[in-house]
Design a protein around this motif. Structure first.
Motif, PDB file in Angstrom:
ATOM      1  N   CYS A   1       2.674  -1.052   4.343  1.00  0.00           N
ATOM      2  CA  CYS A   1       2.092   0.227   3.942  1.00  0.00           C
ATOM      3  C   CYS A   1       3.176   1.283   4.097  1.00  0.00           C
ATOM      4  N   TYR A   2       3.596   1.842   2.987  1.00  0.00           N
ATOM      5  CA  TYR A   2       4.678   2.817   2.998  1.00  0.00           C
ATOM      6  C   TYR A   2       4.118   4.209   2.725  1.00  0.00           C
TER       7      TYR A   2
ATOM      8  N   ASP B   1      -3.772   6.266   7.771  1.00  0.00           N
ATOM      9  CA  ASP B   1      -4.524   5.020   7.605  1.00  0.00           C
ATOM     10  C   ASP B   1      -3.628   3.812   7.430  1.00  0.00           C
ATOM     11  N   CYS B   2      -2.322   4.030   7.278  1.00  0.00           N
ATOM     12  CA  CYS B   2      -1.405   2.898   7.153  1.00  0.00           C
ATOM     13  C   CYS B   2      -1.526   1.940   8.322  1.00  0.00           C
ATOM     14  N   ARG B   3      -1.864   2.463   9.467  1.00  0.00           N
ATOM     15  CA  ARG B   3      -1.827   1.619  10.668  1.00  0.00           C
ATOM     16  C   ARG B   3      -2.782   0.430  10.551  1.00  0.00           C
TER      17      ARG B   3
ATOM     18  N   VAL C   1       0.862  -1.183   0.000  1.00  0.00           N
ATOM     19  CA  VAL C   1       0.000   0.000   0.000  1.00  0.00           C
ATOM     20  C   VAL C   1       0.897   1.231   0.000  1.00  0.00           C
ATOM     21  N   LEU C   2       0.622   2.171  -0.908  1.00  0.00           N
ATOM     22  CA  LEU C   2       1.321   3.457  -0.919  1.00  0.00           C
ATOM     23  C   LEU C   2       0.361   4.529  -0.432  1.00  0.00           C
ATOM     24  N   ASN C   3       0.827   5.371   0.474  1.00  0.00           N
ATOM     25  CA  ASN C   3      -0.040   6.335   1.149  1.00  0.00           C
ATOM     26  C   ASN C   3       0.773   7.600   1.436  1.00  0.00           C
ATOM     27  N   GLU C   4       0.142   8.552   2.091  1.00  0.00           N
ATOM     28  CA  GLU C   4       0.835   9.745   2.556  1.00  0.00           C
ATOM     29  C   GLU C   4       1.831   9.372   3.649  1.00  0.00           C
TER      30      GLU C   4
END
Length: 473
Positions: A428-429, A417-419, A201-204
């Motif tokens: 999730c990076y 939301d990575c958590r 997962v790529l996120n902020e």
């Protein structure tokens, strides 16, 4: 009888009319300079419209943003659906299929934004105004701008018929700014099948840190983050007239408690991720800082250096549990002493800290057992497991665009939301390839939030390159 339309119905109709009037851009196998320019201009137009959809949380109303995306995906022939976790709290999920040879990649963003007082802004916070090389508005950085970067990546892959070895999922969530229970948390709990086969997962939470000259200094990759411990302090006592104050005023006792908290200094702790981050960026610092940054844990034993280092709020938050008093409520009338006064406190804990132990420590600091402490939000820390392929792809991206700049793992001072994915051992990076200077961090959740159009354009190209490295190469 004349039909009346609500504000949101009118807005949805306007967005639909805009979409059907935008020409569909199709790419050849090798995108031309004109194709890139057309894609960039389309992205800017869409971001301006997206900013105009008010998704302030509370109350959120992310359903309107979800419909915004759904109309785009429907028009492009991309399978998408809206999932409501509560009335008006919409999430958007779209998936472009690959051949299954590689795990799926999720491009995640959140659709809600924090409040903005237009009286304090130079441009309307929900106006989507373009001025001086920037697009202004709440969420342009956090995180409607990155969402459009992710959106255009998905659209370009579909339009260009890129042969994908893994699926690419676009995920827009609700409620992130309030903890994510109605967004990513809801989706993973109630619809885990949506994430079967997901490998990344790529996120902020990370990106490209720019220097004063606008050049990249390093690439930041968020792998873990501090966790929130939101507390409500409540003092109760005897109500009365403001002209005859007594000794048992709840406001006075609450203020005394807050004063003690504000004077309290939590101890410094240098976690391994933080030690490594400063060591890997030490060579980028001024000459007198290179040696202490190379071994931050030892350097902070020197009182003079520690005082200088922690003057910077971001540096201080990297080595301490922090406490911010953010909301205070007393009487609704100036001449009435209330029977109750309360304050909201935003505590951010370093990974590994025990929230219950911290609350007990705070009770000792307050020294008034009549002050009630309620926990309104708390969750355990989580760190992403290693993903060597993602790290290689990001390093290759860095080399291609910025030479030998370092790619460093970082500790996020805020939560994302990575958590929810990390708790399930899905890497999730925090990484969106968008450039930002240190000063720009103050615009996130701040007044006059805006995104550089130059950085936005560059991020569009780099995000597509990165996703192709992950699922198409």
């Amino acid at each position: 009888m004349k039909q009346k339309f609500t504000h949101h119905q009118v807005l949805s109709l306007a967005v639909f009319v805009l979409f059907i009037s935008i020409p569909k851009i199709s790419w050849s196998a090798e995108p031309t300079a004109r194709a890139w320019q057309d894609l960039e201009e389309e992205a800017i137009r869409l971001l301006s419209r997206y900013v105009q959809i008010d998704t302030t949380n509370p109350p959120g109303n992310e359903i309107h943003a979800a419909r915004f995306f759904k109309e785009i995906f429907d028009r492009e022939g991309i399978d998408a659906k809206i999932i409501e976790s509560a009335p008006g709290r919409g999430n958007i999920y779209a998936r472009v299929r690959g051949n299954g040879a590689k795990p799926a990649v999720v491009l995640m963003n959140h659709m809600d934004v924090v409040p903005a007082d237009p009286r304090q802004w130079k441009e309307p916070p929900f106006g989507g105004v373009m001025k001086d090389g920037y697009l202004w508005g709440r969420g342009t950085l956090d995180m409607k701008g990155p969402a459009i970067v992710e959106l255009m990546t998905v659209l370009a892959l579909k339009r260009n018929q890129v042969r994908l070895q893994g699926d690419v999922i676009f995920l827009g969530t609700a409620d992130e700014e309030a903890g994510g229970a109605l967004g990513a948390g809801f989706l993973l709990k109630q619809h885990p099948e949506l994430f079967e086969g997901v490998g990344l997962v790529l996120n902020e939470g990370g990106g490209i840190r720019l220097g004063e000259n606008g050049k990249a200094r390093f690439y930041s990759l968020g792998v873990t983050e501090k966790t929130p411990l939101w507390l409500r302090l409540t003092a109760t006592g005897t109500a009365g007239h403001g002209s005859t104050p007594g000794r048992n005023s709840p406001v006075n006792r609450l203020v005394a408690a807050l004063s003690r908290i504000m004077q309290f200094q939590t101890p410094m702790k240098v976690l391994p991720h933080v030690q490594k981050y400063y060591a890997e960026t030490a060579h980028l610092q001024a000459a007198h800082l290179r040696k202490p940054y190379a071994d931050l844990m030892s350097a902070l034993q020197d009182a003079a250096f520690a005082a200088e280092f922690t003057k910077d709020a971001r540096s201080n938050a990297s080595v301490r549990n922090t406490i911010a008093v953010t909301m205070i409520k007393g009487s609704d009338k100036v001449n009435v002493i209330p029977a109750q006064a309360s304050a909201e406190i935003d505590v951010r804990l370093l990974p590994g800290e025990d929230p219950n132990a911290f609350v007990e420590e705070l009770r000792q600091v307050i020294g008034d057992n009549s002050i009630k402490i309620d926990v309104t939000l708390s969750f355990p820390p989580a760190t992403s497991p290693d993903h060597p392929e993602a790290l290689r792809a990001i390093k290759a991206l860095a080399r291609a665009h910025d030479g030998d700049v370092p790619v460093v793992a970082s500790l996020g001072r805020g939560f994302t939301d990575c958590r929810f994915f990390r708790e399930r051992r899905i890497p999730c990076y925090g990484f969106i390839p968008m450039g930002s200077a240190a000063a720009g961090e103050n615009l996130v959740h701040g007044v006059d939030e805006r995104v550089s159009l130059v950085n936005l354009r560059q991020a569009l190209r780099m995000m597509q390159e990165l996703v192709i490295k992950l699922v198409a190469d």
